[in-house]
Design a protein around this motif. Structure first.
Motif, PDB file in Angstrom:
ATOM      1  N   TYR A  30      72.015  30.754  38.691  1.00 38.43           N
ATOM      2  CA  TYR A  30      70.910  30.198  37.917  1.00 38.43           C
ATOM      3  C   TYR A  30      71.448  29.143  36.954  1.00 38.43           C
ATOM      4  O   TYR A  30      72.615  29.159  36.563  1.00 38.43           O
ATOM      5  N   ALA A  31      70.557  28.242  36.568  1.00 39.88           N
ATOM      6  CA  ALA A  31      70.879  27.235  35.551  1.00 39.88           C
ATOM      7  C   ALA A  31      69.599  26.935  34.777  1.00 39.88           C
ATOM      8  O   ALA A  31      68.493  27.266  35.222  1.00 39.88           O
ATOM      9  N   SER A  32      69.750  26.309  33.623  1.00 40.97           N
ATOM     10  CA  SER A  32      68.553  25.920  32.875  1.00 40.97           C
ATOM     11  C   SER A  32      67.947  24.687  33.529  1.00 40.97           C
ATOM     12  O   SER A  32      68.647  23.861  34.136  1.00 40.97           O
ATOM     13  N   ALA A  33      66.624  24.575  33.417  1.00 41.07           N
ATOM     14  CA  ALA A  33      65.938  23.415  33.985  1.00 41.07           C
ATOM     15  C   ALA A  33      66.463  22.126  33.360  1.00 41.07           C
ATOM     16  O   ALA A  33      66.612  21.104  34.047  1.00 41.07           O
ATOM     17  N   GLU A  34      66.775  22.188  32.073  1.00 44.58           N
ATOM     18  CA  GLU A  34      67.288  20.996  31.384  1.00 44.58           C
ATOM     19  C   GLU A  34      68.669  20.611  31.900  1.00 44.58           C
ATOM     20  O   GLU A  34      68.976  19.418  32.046  1.00 44.58           O
ATOM     21  N   TYR A  35      69.507  21.611  32.186  1.00 40.19           N
ATOM     22  CA  TYR A  35      70.839  21.317  32.735  1.00 40.19           C
ATOM     23  C   TYR A  35      70.719  20.644  34.105  1.00 40.19           C
ATOM     24  O   TYR A  35      71.408  19.650  34.388  1.00 40.19           O
ATOM     25  N   ILE A  36      69.836  21.174  34.952  1.00 36.96           N
ATOM     26  CA  ILE A  36      69.664  20.592  36.283  1.00 36.96           C
ATOM     27  C   ILE A  36      69.128  19.160  36.182  1.00 36.96           C
ATOM     28  O   ILE A  36      69.549  18.267  36.923  1.00 36.96           O
ATOM     29  N   ALA A  37      68.203  18.937  35.233  1.00 33.38           N
ATOM     30  CA  ALA A  37      67.655  17.588  35.062  1.00 33.38           C
ATOM     31  C   ALA A  37      68.741  16.611  34.626  1.00 33.38           C
ATOM     32  O   ALA A  37      68.741  15.440  35.044  1.00 33.38           O
ATOM     33  N   ALA A  38      69.693  17.099  33.808  1.00 32.31           N
ATOM     34  CA  ALA A  38      70.735  16.216  33.282  1.00 32.31           C
ATOM     35  C   ALA A  38      71.898  16.036  34.256  1.00 32.31           C
ATOM     36  O   ALA A  38      72.428  14.923  34.415  1.00 32.31           O
ATOM     37  N   GLU A  39      72.304  17.126  34.915  1.00 33.54           N
ATOM     38  CA  GLU A  39      73.518  17.106  35.735  1.00 33.54           C
ATOM     39  C   GLU A  39      73.249  17.065  37.232  1.00 33.54           C
ATOM     40  O   GLU A  39      74.146  16.787  38.023  1.00 33.54           O
ATOM     41  N   GLY A  40      72.005  17.364  37.611  1.00 30.39           N
ATOM     42  CA  GLY A  40      71.680  17.424  39.031  1.00 30.39           C
ATOM     43  C   GLY A  40      72.006  18.779  39.622  1.00 30.39           C
ATOM     44  O   GLY A  40      72.928  19.467  39.166  1.00 30.39           O
ATOM     45  N   ALA A  41      71.263  19.164  40.628  1.00 33.83           N
ATOM     46  CA  ALA A  41      71.486  20.452  41.287  1.00 33.83           C
ATOM     47  C   ALA A  41      72.535  20.296  42.378  1.00 33.83           C
ATOM     48  O   ALA A  41      72.544  19.299  43.106  1.00 33.83           O
ATOM     49  N   PRO A  42      73.461  21.253  42.514  1.00 32.92           N
ATOM     50  CA  PRO A  42      74.430  21.182  43.614  1.00 32.92           C
ATOM     51  C   PRO A  42      73.717  21.287  44.958  1.00 32.92           C
ATOM     52  O   PRO A  42      72.796  22.093  45.118  1.00 32.92           O
TER      53      PRO A  42
END
Length: 301
Positions: free
Chosen positions: A171-183
């Protein structure tokens, strides 16, 4: 009839408590006395019975054959006293006394705690001591009446009762995925921060990154507390390896590569046979089982 020929009922009940908790220190704390007093009473009982009731093992004190016979008598005394107490009780409480439980951190907070609170509300004279310890099914079942543990079951001189399975997922935060991209693949996880247990402190290898076959991340944040891990992921530290029931109800955390990675782990209740014959311990197990049944959807989500 010469009453001096009979062992002390108090000493028999002390032996029963030793059989359940495994260590004199734990018994002394539970009974509000000292290690020396417990040792002295057991020696007096041994002298009265003409043999040793306990033998030391790496896992605490274990009953001898004579000790097992004495414990049977102690359980009969306990049952009789319990019946007498219930008949004298005006408010109709069914359960009273102290029960000590060791439980894995996250499951303990999410499932064991509400089960115990409800049980205590129904039985106001029930006292509970709960210890957090994230560990696997082991041979060291001392100092508590019941252990709730995670991982494969492999026990001797005890019984493991299956409670449920749950899933570890990414899991990751939605904000982290928005900033770093999803693997896009599991191999891409190496380009991200990763949150998990401290590997050197883990007793259950399956909970950690090391046994996950995931690539080594660019940076890691490791914590012994699952709740610290959850907060780190919510604070955008990276991708976390978290229990699905911990994440349930937290919309700011999103699954990562759900179709590519998950790990299923069992949760068990483990106790000595003497503990499982205690009405308090059986009631606690039944309360936890009911909590699991009522919220099974959370565990399978």
């Amino acid at each position: 009839m010469d009453s001096k020929r009979f062992p002390s009922p108090d000493d028999l009940l002390i032996l029963l408590t030793v059989a359940r908790l495994g260590r004199f220190n734990a018994v002394a704390e539970a009974l509000g006395t000292t290690h020396t007093t417990i040792s002295r009473r057991i020696l007096a009982l041994d002298k009265q019975l003409g043999g040793r009731t306990l033998e030391r093992s790496p896992h605490g004190w274990e009953l001898t054959e004579l000790g097992s016979q004495a414990v049977n008598a102690a359980e009969a005394i306990e049952s009789t006293l319990g019946s007498l107490t219930n008949s004298m009780t005006q408010d109709g409480d069914k359960l009273s006394g102290l029960v000590r439980i060791s439980t894995v951190d996250g499951f303990g907070a999410e499932f064991v705690t509400p089960a115990l609170v409800r049980l205590q509300q129904q039985n106001p004279k029930l006292h509970v001591e709960m210890f957090s310890a994230t560990r696997k099914v082991s041979q060291n079942r001392s100092g508590v009446d019941l252990e709730v543990v995670v991982g494969p079951a492999n026990v001797t001189n005890a019984q493991a009762i299956f409670l449920t399975n749950y899933f570890l997922r990414l899991y990751a935060s939605a904000e982290y995925i928005a900033a770093e991209g999803a693997p896009a693949t599991l191999d891409d996880v190496k380009h991200h921060g990763f949150v998990s247990y401290v590997e050197s402190a883990l007793q259950v290898n399956e909970l950690g990154h090391g046994s996950s076959q995931l690539p080594i991340p660019k940076v890691s944040l490791q914590a012994t507390s699952i709740f610290a891990q959850v907060e780190a992921v919510r604070a955008h530290a990276g991708i976390g390896l978290l229990p699905n029931f911990i994440v349930h109800g937290k919309p700011d955390l999103v699954p990562v590569l759900r179709d590519d990675f998950q790990r299923q782990l069992p949760i068990w209740a483990v106790a000595r046979p003497e503990s499982l014959r205690s009405v308090l311990v059986r009631a606690v197990i039944e309360a936890i089982q009911q909590e699991v049944a009522d919220r099974q959807a959370v565990l399978t989500a």
